[in-house]
Design an enzyme around this catalytic site. Structure first.
Site, PDB file in Angstrom:
ATOM      1  N   LYS A 127       2.262   0.061  -5.263  1.00 58.37           N
ATOM      2  CA  LYS A 127       1.067   1.583  -5.130  1.00 58.37           C
ATOM      3  C   LYS A 127       2.786   2.448  -4.996  1.00 58.37           C
ATOM      4  O   LYS A 127       2.110   3.776  -5.673  1.00 58.37           O
ATOM      5  CB  LYS A 127       1.284   1.704  -3.981  1.00 58.37           C
ATOM      6  N   ASP A 145      -4.841   1.908  -3.717  1.00 58.63           N
ATOM      7  CA  ASP A 145      -4.578   2.095  -2.242  1.00 58.63           C
ATOM      8  C   ASP A 145      -6.459   1.653  -1.825  1.00 58.63           C
ATOM      9  O   ASP A 145      -7.017   0.815  -2.044  1.00 58.63           O
ATOM     10  CB  ASP A 145      -4.499   3.372  -1.653  1.00 58.63           C
TER      11      ASP A 145
END
Ligand code: SF4
Length: 214
Positions: A127, A145
């Protein structure tokens, strides 16, 4: 003969059109930074914390620590105090100092672009690495996310629920010009309308296309 598009392609294309219409196509990051490492550290700090809170903290932090070397030489206890309000400050401060040291030691103080190199840095998963790739190097990158994971599934853009699988699935389904943008758009959707507990489906601009898998 022209190939007919599948329902899924049409469905996703229409969702992207509506997202562009509602949120625009500005793919600037919500986190404030000037130097590449500042975005990296802000992203590390943003885990389980709001972007607004991180921006508040970095506004002061980056005036105090003005170089990568300053972070590498920072006192752990002092940095913990400096970033206390972002939560999980012990682990985050440790990761920031270690990442600064590694960037200097292994990469001559430069930010690597390769995802395998980025994810070797302490506290950096796919991420965070994709945030850096998308915003520093302009490499199309899908950041998954909690908002992206939830809303992409509810909408029916993916059947996956594991973040890495969602990322790879969306890479197959979305045009590259939406890879970096989709994160910013779905974050806004998740924050403003498609809340985790009580999504405001009534009146949602995506209701007609959404599979509403709640
Ligand atoms: S219709 Fe409901 S589930 Fe679908 S995106 Fe909108 S708020 Fe979320």
């Amino acid at each position: 003969m022209k190939k007919l598009k599948s329902t899924k392609e049409v469905h996703i294309k229409e969702i992207l059109r509506l997202l562009d219409e509602e949120y625009g196509t500005d793919d600037r990051c919500f986190l404030l930074y000037e130097k590449p490492y500042e975005l990296l550290f802000a992203t590390i700090m943003s885990a389980q914390c709001t972007d607004d809170r991180v921006n508040l903290v970095t506004g002061t932090l980056y005036k105090k620590y003005t170089s990568l070397e300053a972070f590498a030489e920072a006192d752990l206890g002092e940095l913990e105090k400096d970033i206390h309000s972002v939560g999980f400050y012990h682990m985050k401060a440790k990761h920031i100092i270690e990442a600064a040291k590694m960037l200097i030691r292994e990469y001559g103080g430069e930010m690597p672009e390769d995802i395998d190199e980025l994810t070797k840095l302490p506290g950096v998963g796919r991420k965070t690495a994709n945030v850096v790739r998308g915003h520093i190097f302009n490499t199309p990158s899908i950041v998954v996310d909690t908002h992206v994971k939830r809303t992409a599934f509810r909408l029916g853009m993916t059947d996956e629920t594991d973040p890495v699988r969602v990322e790879f699935d969306l890479m197959k389904k979305l045009p590259e010009d939406h890879w970096t943008l989709i994160n910013l758009q779905l974050i806004r959707l998740g924050r403003e309308i498609c809340h985790s507990r009580k999504p405001l489906c009534e009146g949602c601009f995506l209701a007609s296309e959404c599979m509403k898998r709640l």
